[in-house]
Write an enzyme that holds these catalytic residues in place. Structure first.
Site, PDB file in Angstrom:
ATOM      1  CE1 TYR A 156       9.106   3.685 -11.015  1.00  0.00           C
ATOM      2  CE2 TYR A 156      11.271   4.574 -11.307  1.00  0.00           C
ATOM      3  CZ  TYR A 156      10.200   4.003 -11.844  1.00  0.00           C
ATOM      4  OH  TYR A 156      10.210   3.486 -13.231  1.00  0.00           O
ATOM      5  CG  ASP A 191       3.839   9.288  -7.537  1.00  0.00           C
ATOM      6  OD1 ASP A 191       4.971   9.012  -7.894  1.00  0.00           O
ATOM      7  OD2 ASP A 191       2.629   8.615  -7.930  1.00  0.00           O
ATOM      8  CE  LYS A 198       2.223   1.324  -9.462  1.00  0.00           C
ATOM      9  NZ  LYS A 198       2.818   0.088 -10.093  1.00  0.00           N
TER      10      LYS A 198
HETATM   11  P1  KE4 Z   1       4.549   3.644 -14.582  1.00  0.00           P
HETATM   12  O1  KE4 Z   1       5.142   4.531 -15.508  1.00  0.00           O
HETATM   13  O2  KE4 Z   1       5.284   2.330 -14.325  1.00  0.00           O
HETATM   14  O3  KE4 Z   1       3.151   3.339 -14.881  1.00  0.00           O
HETATM   15  O4  KE4 Z   1       4.430   4.279 -13.141  1.00  0.00           O
HETATM   16  C1  KE4 Z   1       5.543   4.820 -12.595  1.00  0.00           C
HETATM   17  C2  KE4 Z   1       5.403   5.135 -10.898  1.00  0.00           C
HETATM   18  C3  KE4 Z   1       4.970   6.321 -10.488  1.00  0.00           C
HETATM   19  N1  KE4 Z   1       4.875   6.335  -9.273  1.00  0.00           N
HETATM   20  C4  KE4 Z   1       4.680   5.378  -8.342  1.00  0.00           C
HETATM   21  C5  KE4 Z   1       4.809   5.726  -6.966  1.00  0.00           C
HETATM   22  C6  KE4 Z   1       5.134   4.343  -8.899  1.00  0.00           C
HETATM   23  O5  KE4 Z   1       5.066   3.154  -7.978  1.00  0.00           O
HETATM   24  C7  KE4 Z   1       5.323   3.888 -10.268  1.00  0.00           C
HETATM   25  C8  KE4 Z   1       5.681   2.374 -10.823  1.00  0.00           C
HETATM   26  N2  KE4 Z   1       5.750   1.601  -9.689  1.00  0.00           N
HETATM   27  C9  KE4 Z   1       6.610   0.404 -10.180  1.00  0.00           C
HETATM   28  C10 KE4 Z   1       6.805  -0.638  -8.790  1.00  0.00           C
HETATM   29  N3  KE4 Z   1       7.439  -0.235  -7.940  1.00  0.00           N
HETATM   30  C11 KE4 Z   1       6.305  -0.125 -11.368  1.00  0.00           C
HETATM   31  C12 KE4 Z   1       6.579  -1.588 -11.650  1.00  0.00           C
HETATM   32  C13 KE4 Z   1       7.662  -1.524 -12.905  1.00  0.00           C
HETATM   33  O6  KE4 Z   1       8.540  -0.558 -12.563  1.00  0.00           O
HETATM   34  O7  KE4 Z   1       7.760  -2.692 -13.643  1.00  0.00           O
END
Ligand code: KE4
Length: 427
Positions: free
Chosen positions: A144, A239, A267
């Protein structure tokens, strides 16, 4: 445990916010029941609005590596907010954070701050397309990268040369530019690249897949991707939004010794405030406006509060001996959870990469999306509830990673292992 106030708030939330939450995974859909509403957090604990305390292994999905409300982060933010919150103009703070990130991620010559991981990956892919003049993107099933249209794509049928939308609202022709392959399957990548390399701008992946739990790269998978992408002039994007500062201080790329062409971060880099970042080799990053022609912008990018939280977090994290202390906590937790599973007679598979980990309720090895999906999600949901009732809060989905912080004490770990043993026995 009483969760009356959470239930009331959830009902109210559902009348004003889609699904009652501002991000889907928070809704507890995968584990049943209503989400807990949190009133505050400190160190390794979070407290819900009914006064229940939990040892927290979600840590806002990774960012709070120092623990919640770290005194030095709070103080730095208090001082910073007196000076205003955002100017929409450059500050010394963003230069200092950029320098710190480049020192920790030497594969990057330049880095651009944005406000989320989604923005980071979306922008990195646009730059890779601008740099190569090619359109197609290779991603991997289960990875993701945020919710940009071209990334909400699942494997197409047949030869997987064309993706199909993974969500309504993603136009077919967006999806057609995304090729989704099985993670850890280097032969599949080789076949698709040898056939389509002239159209492929980049390969993007989570070097350790945290979005299906915690799936480790097979030996030679990452080095194989590096060799193939270099050979065909394809941009390799790591990523590291989740793995950054988590698999090691220098992320998965330092741990596995692979130099990607571009890296996305998020993060931890914001220490709990909204920060994403993308960067890479000088010749690629000079494509980015205003230096180059590839446009990307953001009102609050690099804002002083988020930069402050990021700077103090990385400063504390980089202090000599700190990372070793963090890793020894993660090792102690792994040992305890493996032992709890053995003693309870419950077959699980436990994987850890630095300070991120996952317990799968399956007997078989987990190496990709398909094998992760074999896990018993009902059993996980019962385990999740059992932990919650015993004051331990893990991600409300079998397909998410857990995280530990500097604030987790030996006592926290002991209590967690005890709760896990009891919850597993009750299965
Ligand atoms: P954000 O747009 O949520 O800051 O980041 C997206 C993203 C991009 N790449 C990786 C590897 C990620 O894990 C994420 C976001 N992770 C999720 C948890 N699996 C955030 C939690 C959520 O979606 O509320």
């Amino acid at each position: 445990m009483i969760t009356k106030r959470s239930k009331q708030l959830y009902r109210k939330a559902c009348s004003v916010i889609p699904g009652g939450v501002n991000s889907p995974v928070r809704a507890f859909k995968a584990v049943g029941g209503d989400p807990l509403f949190i009133s505050h957090a400190r160190g390794s604990k979070i407290y819900d609005v009914d006064g229940n305390a939990y040892i927290d292994y979600v840590l806002s999905w990774g960012p709070l590596i120092l623990g919640h409300a770290h005194p030095r982060v709070v103080k730095a933010l208090k001082d910073a907010v007196q000076k205003g919150t955002s100017y929409g103009a450059p500050t010394e703070l963003e230069v200092r954070l950029a320098r710190m990130v480049l020192d920790l991620y030497p594969s990057m010559d330049k880095v651009r701050m944005v406000n989320s991981g989604t923005e980071a990956t979306m922008s990195a892919i646009r730059v890779a397309r601008g740099f190569t003049g090619r359109n197609k993107v290779i991603k991997f099933e289960g990875c993701y990268h945020g919710h940009a249209d071209g990334l909400l794509v699942k494997a197409g049928s047949g030869a997987t040369t064309f993706g199909v939308p993974d969500s309504p609202g993603v136009p077919e022709d967006y999806a057609r530019n995304t090729i989704t392959l099985p993670y850890n399957d280097l032969d599949a990548v080789k076949t698709v690249i040898e056939k389509n390399w002239k159209d492929i701008a980049c390969v993007i992946l989570e070097p350790v897949v945290g979005n299906i739990g915690c799936v480790l790269p097979k030996k030679r998978f990452l080095s194989g991707l590096r060799r193939l992408t270099k050979k065909y002039g394809i941009v390799l994007i790591f990523d590291e939004v989740m793995t950054g500062f988590r698999v090691s201080l220098g992320g998965a790329q330092a741990y596995y010794g692979i130099k990607p062409d571009m890296t996305c971060l998020g993060k931890v880099i914001g220490g709990g405030l909204p920060v994403g970042a993308y960067g890479g080799r000088a010749e690629i990053m000079k494509m980015v406006a205003p230096e180059g022609p590839v446009y990307q912008a953001g009102t609050l990018s690099g804002n002083p509060l988020a930069m402050t939280a990021g700077l103090i977090t990385l400063k504390i994290l980089s202090r000599k001996g700190t990372y070793e202390r963090l890793l020894s906590k993660a090792e102690a937790l792994e040992e305890g959870l493996r032992d709890a599973s053995r003693r309870a007679g419950i077959k699980t598979r436990f994987y850890r990469a630095g300070t991120m980990f996952c317990t799968y309720f399956t007997e078989k090895e987990v190496v990709d999306y398909t094998t992760a999906k074999r896990a018993d999600t009902d059993r996980f949901a019962r385990f999740f509830r059992g932990l919650l009732e015993r004051g331990v809060y893990i991600a409300p989905s079998q397909f998410e990673a857990g995280f530990i912080s500097l604030a987790h004490t030996d006592r926290d770990i002991e209590r967690t292992v005890g709760a896990a043993y009891e919850a597993m026995r009750a299965l």
